[in-house]
Design an enzyme around this catalytic site. Structure first.
Site, PDB file in Angstrom:
ATOM      1  N   ASP A 191     -10.134  -6.226  35.829  1.00  0.00           N
ATOM      2  CA  ASP A 191     -10.415  -5.322  34.705  1.00  0.00           C
ATOM      3  C   ASP A 191     -11.917  -5.089  34.594  1.00  0.00           C
ATOM      4  O   ASP A 191     -12.661  -6.002  34.238  1.00  0.00           O
ATOM      5  CB  ASP A 191      -9.857  -5.948  33.422  1.00  0.00           C
ATOM      6  CG  ASP A 191      -9.844  -4.969  32.249  1.00  0.00           C
ATOM      7  OD1 ASP A 191     -10.734  -4.100  32.183  1.00  0.00           O
ATOM      8  OD2 ASP A 191      -8.949  -5.087  31.401  1.00  0.00           O
TER       9      ASP A 191
ATOM     10  N   HIS B 224      -2.938   4.267  35.038  1.00  0.00           N
ATOM     11  CA  HIS B 224      -4.170   4.023  34.286  1.00  0.00           C
ATOM     12  C   HIS B 224      -5.399   4.488  35.062  1.00  0.00           C
ATOM     13  O   HIS B 224      -6.279   5.153  34.515  1.00  0.00           O
ATOM     14  CB  HIS B 224      -4.276   2.534  33.945  1.00  0.00           C
ATOM     15  CG  HIS B 224      -5.456   2.199  33.102  1.00  0.00           C
ATOM     16  ND1 HIS B 224      -5.503   2.460  31.755  1.00  0.00           N
ATOM     17  CD2 HIS B 224      -6.648   1.619  33.412  1.00  0.00           C
ATOM     18  CE1 HIS B 224      -6.669   2.050  31.265  1.00  0.00           C
ATOM     19  NE2 HIS B 224      -7.393   1.546  32.247  1.00  0.00           N
TER      20      HIS B 224
END
Lengths: 413, 202
Positions: A232, A322
């Site tokens: 991330d 995403h």
């Protein structure tokens, strides 16, 4: 896992007291210095001397300068621990009260980031291990609008995003104080001093604690993983990038070196995420779980190929994934992400806990850099099925303070 | 100077010191200050050594990290570390403040019954040449009585210290909220002016 090479080292560490003092003045953001040789009791494990004769300073002694034209804790490589404080000014507190508050809190931060006790510190022994402590201050839209009306750095409330399920308990506050360090006790002490010195003028609404890999667990510069297992923060702008300054720092007159901070508390729906198999998880994000590489690539830093199709003619990376939505062909739609994982008890959840991401990002122009991306994600990100934004706030982060000044002085005086 | 003050006029404040200071400081403070007659002789010696120079004693004196406990009214105290960078000992004999008409130099001593009490420091605060003298909760401090207005956290209060040679130095002290001693300061308000010890901690 093979660490991905990064373009910057985590921190420069200077070794002598004299050099450290020079470092404090010279390098005001990511540069760091070892404390002068005043530490009463360095842990024996941290003072091993190699054959080169250079001692490896203990992590606890590292410092990041609080003073400078820009606040630290923005371009500073993220430390391991976060305590983000959301404070509301007490009724009637205006410019004078905020000035006094910022004078006190800046003084606390200036001392604690050097490893010195705060003024009237009742636990001075807890101050001696700054562990790269940074303290970063932001003012919410109401403060800018009402207390600092007409001053530069005005900030609008974030727009509503369709998929948000906001809980006011994590909502917009008047002031944010981002405390980060590589040691949780250092964060705890700084947080206590800040809260003690705030209470005459402000009330704490929330604290968002967060964590990343501990220092030493992974090589410096390794992108963190979130609680869902994903890498991330890939392709985050870093200070060495040519466009970092333009993306991050405001150039508005009177606010030069300031920035804006967006805080989003994003809950991960781990119960339903647990039902998704590995292929489904990777498809939702568009990246491999093991390396963080895009599904069209082999390493984390590979640029996703959104045009690639498989043997059946279907896109390799789902246009609703995403990564497909978060990326933009507009290089100006980028932000500096500085998020932390959170895990807190929650009796309403089957597992008894709530976990997710304290998403923190900085941008010179939130409306241009963050909002369009978030609108795309809110509209159709496949990951939305497993993540829910429950808190949202935005702050103007004033320019940094010089030695003897306080943060926000240019706006308040 | 109020040279006629007697030590027995000291304000009893076991509770004040206990809440102002760290409990650990109490025992060490008590034993350090028990022979309180020593202070008078030490100031005499510093006078003799400083008489050969024209330099004012205050020239070498600085106060590091001065702060004052926030109060709305009543009594409060100033703290910090007095540092003497000069080469002669100096003695701070008295202090004034812009927010109090009655400022005293106080020390903390242990009574015969073991309780702690603060009392005016006869002979002032000595700061040795090249040395320092700490003013801290639970120890020596500058007592400010009858505070004339609320002292708000984050503002500054001006104190003026007068040294043995009559020279003075100003101190800008930051007002800080400090949890201990709120009610005790207020309780001690009456006794702080000129009452006897028995009304100090009622």
């Amino acid at each position: 896992m093979t660490p991905t090479p990064r373009r910057w080292g985590r921190r420069h560490v200077l070794h002598s007291g004299a050099a450290a003092l020079g470092g404090i003045g010279a390098g005001w953001t990511a540069a760091a210095a070892a404390l002068p040789d005043t530490d009463p009791a360095p842990p024996t494990g941290g003072t091993a001397t190699g054959t080169s004769g250079e001692a490896a300073p203990p992590l606890g002694g590292r410092t990041v300068s609080f003073h400078g034209p820009r606040q630290s804790g923005v371009a500073t490589p993220p430390q391991s621990h976060l305590a983000l404080l959301g404070l509301d000014l007490a009724p009637g507190v205006g410019r004078e009260g905020l000035t006094r508050l910022m004078r006190l809190l800046s003084d606390d931060a200036a001392r604690l980031t050097r490893g010195l006790p705060a003024l009237a510190d009742t636990e001075p022994e807890l101050a001696g291990r700054p562990a790269s402590l940074t303290v970063t201050f932001g003012f919410g839209p109401r403060v800018m609008r009402e207390v600092l009306a007409g001053r530069p750095g005005q900030v609008e409330d974030l727009p509503d995003f369709a998929t948000d399920e906001l809980d006011e308990a994590w909502g917009q506050t008047d002031v944010a104080v981002q405390i980060c360090a590589d040691d949780p006790l250092t964060v705890t002490h700084a947080r206590r001093m800040i809260l003690k010195d705030s209470r005459a003028y402000a009330r704490m609404r929330w604290v968002q604690d967060g964590y990343r890999y501990a220092q030493g667990t992974v090589p410096d510069g390794t992108t963190m993983r979130n609680v869902m297992g994903q890498v991330d923060g890939t392709s985050n702008p870093v200070e060495a990038d040519p466009d970092f300054d333009a993306l991050t720092w405001s150039s508005e007159a009177g606010f030069t070196g300031g920035t804006f901070m967006v805080v989003r508390r994003i809950r991960s729906e781990m119960e339903t995420w647990d039902k998704v198999d590995r292929a489904g998880r990777e498809a939702a994000v568009g990246r491999r779980l093991d390396t963080g590489a895009p599904l069209t690539g082999t390493s984390e830093d590979d640029v996703p190929d959104l045009e690639a199709v498989d043997a059946d003619g279907l896109p390799v990376i789902d246009p609703a994934s995403h990564v497909a939505l978060a990326r933009s062909t507009d290089p100006g739609q980028r932000i500096v992400r500085r998020g932390y994982n959170y895990t807190v008890p929650d009796a309403s959840q089957p597992t008894g806990e709530d976990s997710g991401l304290v998403f923190v990002c900085f941008a010179a122009d939130v409306a241009a850099q963050f909002v369009p991306v978030q609108r795309r994600l809110a509209q159709s990100d496949r990951l939305n099925e497993w993540v829910t934004t429950i808190g949202s706030a935005i702050y103007a982060v004033p320019p940094g303070a010089a030695e003897g000044e306080f943060v926000g002085e240019g706006l308040l005086t | 100077m109020r040279t006629t003050r007697s030590i027995t006029r000291g304000i009893r404040l076991g509770a004040v010191i206990g809440s102002l200071g760290l409990s650990l400081a109490l025992t060490s403070c008590g034993s350090d200050t028990a022979p309180d007659t020593a202070s008078d002789t030490s100031s005499d010696t510093s006078d003799s050594t400083s008489s050969v120079t024209d330099a004012a004693e205050a020239d070498g004196l600085t106060i590091t990290d001065p702060w004052v406990k926030a109060v709305d009214d009543g009594m409060t105290a100033a703290f910090g570390t007095m540092v003497n960078s000069g080469d002669t000992d100096v003695v701070v004999m008295s202090a004034t403040a812009d927010v109090s008409d009655m400022v005293e130099l106080h020390e903390t001593v242990q009574n015969d019954d073991g309780s702690m009490a603060m009392q005016p420091r006869e002979g002032g605060f000595e700061v040795p040449a090249g040395g320092d003298h700490e003013l801290a909760p639970g120890g020596d401090h500058i007592m400010m009585m009858g505070v004339t207005r609320p002292l708000e956290p984050g503002e500054t209060v001006t104190l003026t210290l007068t040294l043995a040679d009559g020279s003075t130095t100003d101190v800008e002290a930051t007002v800080k909220e400090f949890t201990g001693a709120d009610e005790n300061y207020q309780d001690g308000e009456d006794s702080g002016m000129d009452m006897d010890e028995d009304s100090g901690d009622n």
